[in-house]
Design a protein around this motif. Sequence first.
Motif, PDB file in Angstrom:
ATOM      1  N   UNK A   1     -38.606 -22.592  24.696  1.00 57.57           N
ATOM      2  CA  UNK A   1     -38.553 -21.384  25.512  1.00 57.57           C
ATOM      3  C   UNK A   1     -38.983 -21.679  26.945  1.00 57.57           C
ATOM      4  N   UNK A   2     -40.040 -22.465  27.102  1.00 53.89           N
ATOM      5  CA  UNK A   2     -40.477 -22.856  28.443  1.00 53.89           C
ATOM      6  C   UNK A   2     -39.396 -23.673  29.147  1.00 53.89           C
ATOM      7  N   UNK A   3     -38.739 -24.526  28.393  1.00 57.35           N
ATOM      8  CA  UNK A   3     -37.664 -25.342  28.959  1.00 57.35           C
ATOM      9  C   UNK A   3     -36.497 -24.451  29.407  1.00 57.35           C
ATOM     10  N   UNK A   4     -36.149 -23.462  28.592  1.00 55.65           N
ATOM     11  CA  UNK A   4     -35.068 -22.532  28.948  1.00 55.65           C
ATOM     12  C   UNK A   4     -35.427 -21.742  30.204  1.00 55.65           C
ATOM     13  N   UNK A   5     -36.690 -21.352  30.321  1.00 55.25           N
ATOM     14  CA  UNK A   5     -37.129 -20.604  31.497  1.00 55.25           C
ATOM     15  C   UNK A   5     -37.102 -21.471  32.754  1.00 55.25           C
ATOM     16  N   UNK A   6     -37.493 -22.736  32.620  1.00 50.98           N
ATOM     17  CA  UNK A   6     -37.455 -23.642  33.781  1.00 50.98           C
ATOM     18  C   UNK A   6     -36.028 -23.863  34.255  1.00 50.98           C
TER      19      UNK A   6
ATOM     20  N   UNK B   1     -41.792 -13.220  41.010  1.00 48.10           N
ATOM     21  CA  UNK B   1     -40.879 -14.353  41.028  1.00 48.10           C
ATOM     22  C   UNK B   1     -40.852 -15.134  39.731  1.00 48.10           C
ATOM     23  N   UNK B   2     -41.218 -14.486  38.620  1.00 50.03           N
ATOM     24  CA  UNK B   2     -41.223 -15.143  37.323  1.00 50.03           C
ATOM     25  C   UNK B   2     -39.865 -14.986  36.634  1.00 50.03           C
ATOM     26  N   UNK B   3     -39.608 -15.867  35.709  1.00 51.24           N
ATOM     27  CA  UNK B   3     -38.368 -15.802  34.929  1.00 51.24           C
ATOM     28  C   UNK B   3     -38.340 -14.526  34.098  1.00 51.24           C
ATOM     29  N   UNK B   4     -37.179 -13.885  34.080  1.00 54.83           N
ATOM     30  CA  UNK B   4     -36.943 -12.757  33.182  1.00 54.83           C
ATOM     31  C   UNK B   4     -35.461 -12.747  32.861  1.00 54.83           C
ATOM     32  N   UNK B   5     -35.148 -12.610  31.591  1.00 56.90           N
ATOM     33  CA  UNK B   5     -33.763 -12.672  31.137  1.00 56.90           C
ATOM     34  C   UNK B   5     -32.879 -11.629  31.816  1.00 56.90           C
ATOM     35  N   UNK B   6     -33.490 -10.513  32.250  1.00 53.72           N
ATOM     36  CA  UNK B   6     -32.722  -9.414  32.835  1.00 53.72           C
ATOM     37  C   UNK B   6     -32.860  -9.317  34.358  1.00 53.72           C
TER      38      UNK B   6
END
Length: 293
Positions: free
Chosen positions: A144-149, A208-213
Amino acid sequence: MFGYIYVNEQELKVREYAAYRSFYCGLCRNLHQRYGRMAQMMLNYDLTFLALLLTGVYEPETLQETHRCAVHPMKKHPMVMNDAVSYAADMCVLLSYQKLRDDWTDEHKQTRRAAAAMLKSAYAKVSVRYPRQTHAVEKNIRLLHEAERKDRRDIDYVSGLTGHFLEEIFVWKKDAWEEDLRVMGFFMGKFIYLMDALEDIEKDRKNGNYNLFSEYGKVWGTQQEEKIRAILMDMMTQASRAFERLPVLENAEILRNILYSGVWCKYAAIKNVGDLKAGKGKDARKRKKKNGQ
């Protein structure tokens, strides 16, 4: 990652709500007795659902005791004690430790780092007792962390990572009920991840964090909202179908309340906040006031 699998209190009978609270309080006491105050502070409704579900499936020998607690010291409260509650407590430690570490990675809050350090010993005990579940959680959180990066936007893949580790947690025993419990855990895990993303969308944009939406732009009151709700409904439909195939008699109506109604109360609460931030909720209140409602 927690707080999305809850009851609709308004639709429960008094005895049903009392039974639900007895599991919640039993889980609270179990966490405190076995792992200490910090673990007790990680108590959540999602794992209460798991304790109820596994008790219904396996019907372990159950004791109901009454005790006072620090939060409610004036009156003794019913508390359920059985092996399913103990397992739910172990999984609460497992997930809470990883959640605290995840929060530290994302937000660099020292309080999260300190809390994770206080749970480390309990986590080590659980990881030895349940290596399959621990491996699944650690592996999929790493992915999950890898996908977010990499800023991946594949809803099925990203939410499915939470689904994959929650399905292992739902499988307490490798037996005839494994497949349906696995299906429940998988789809409820995806549901939880997407609900968490919905609730945090504005905060993540601001920070500025990752969010799927985050690339969806405006969500509430748009076709994007309808699309997301349809995805969420499909996930809970799949989980509910698997539940109905399980041999659950005890507290079945409480579990149905959560699956068919409770989770949508949380969705409605998140939507209300989104509408207010978009100005829609505020306008609605003004119209009601103008009309004397």
